[in-house]
Design an enzyme around this catalytic site. Sequence first.
Site, PDB file in Angstrom:
ATOM      1  N   HIS A  75       0.849  -1.190   0.000  1.00 23.01           N
ATOM      2  CA  HIS A  75       0.000   0.000   0.000  1.00 23.01           C
ATOM      3  C   HIS A  75       0.887   1.242   0.000  1.00 23.01           C
ATOM      4  O   HIS A  75       2.034   1.212   0.471  1.00 23.01           O
ATOM      5  CB  HIS A  75      -0.905   0.019   1.220  1.00 23.01           C
ATOM      6  N   GLU A  77       0.880   3.848   1.869  1.00 26.67           N
ATOM      7  CA  GLU A  77       1.352   4.230   3.202  1.00 26.67           C
ATOM      8  C   GLU A  77       2.523   3.359   3.648  1.00 26.67           C
ATOM      9  O   GLU A  77       3.514   3.855   4.184  1.00 26.67           O
ATOM     10  CB  GLU A  77       0.233   4.101   4.240  1.00 26.67           C
ATOM     11  N   CYS A 105      -6.160   1.945   5.882  1.00 29.21           N
ATOM     12  CA  CYS A 105      -6.805   0.690   6.279  1.00 29.21           C
ATOM     13  C   CYS A 105      -6.229   0.241   7.624  1.00 29.21           C
ATOM     14  O   CYS A 105      -5.253   0.816   8.111  1.00 29.21           O
ATOM     15  CB  CYS A 105      -6.567  -0.373   5.205  1.00 29.21           C
ATOM     16  N   CYS A 108      -2.361  -0.512   7.501  1.00 30.83           N
ATOM     17  CA  CYS A 108      -1.546   0.698   7.430  1.00 30.83           C
ATOM     18  C   CYS A 108      -1.617   1.486   8.737  1.00 30.83           C
ATOM     19  O   CYS A 108      -0.609   2.016   9.201  1.00 30.83           O
ATOM     20  CB  CYS A 108      -1.977   1.547   6.253  1.00 30.83           C
TER      21      CYS A 108
END
Length: 182
Positions: A75, A77, A105, A108
């Site tokens: 992801h 992040e 999410c 993260c």
Amino acid sequence: MAGPMPNLPPELPPESNEPFIDLQSDHYFMGEALREAVRAYAREEVPIGAVVVRAGRIIARGCNQVELLKDATAHAEMLALTAAEEAVGDWRLTGCTLYVTKEPCPMCAGAIVHTRVARVVFGAGDPKGGAAGGALNLLQFPTLNHQCDITSGVREPECRQLLQTFFAEQRAARKLENESGG
């Protein structure tokens, strides 16, 4: 007697202990996160971008690379946090702000808490899966050893539109593929 008081915004009196947040900077840095999201979009990845800022400058960038790397943890992040750790030479990202185009999410958010990020700024909220106040709030969970300040909704229309356009295109391509017997 002290010299003249600096020009402070009226909402921040001199005796305030609240941190001063320059909303113009939030706008600028979210623009940089949006640039990362566009990079992901161009690669047919979910268009989420992130930047990590320390002392007023970007120290790391990331965009979703789940498909490219065949890695569910890639992801924006996570990649930005890893790059920031490398940039500062420590896993602790105290004093850093993470700007991300969509609410983090749970995975993260856990990494954000563990790396001690001071503040998270996001654009589009995620009421179904967001972990910064949408579906739940791991960033300020009282029993964890660290909590982050959160600013939401920065450049939200732009962040949301990029995601909506991407998913509409994905649905249209799938529909076309199904209709052509693909």
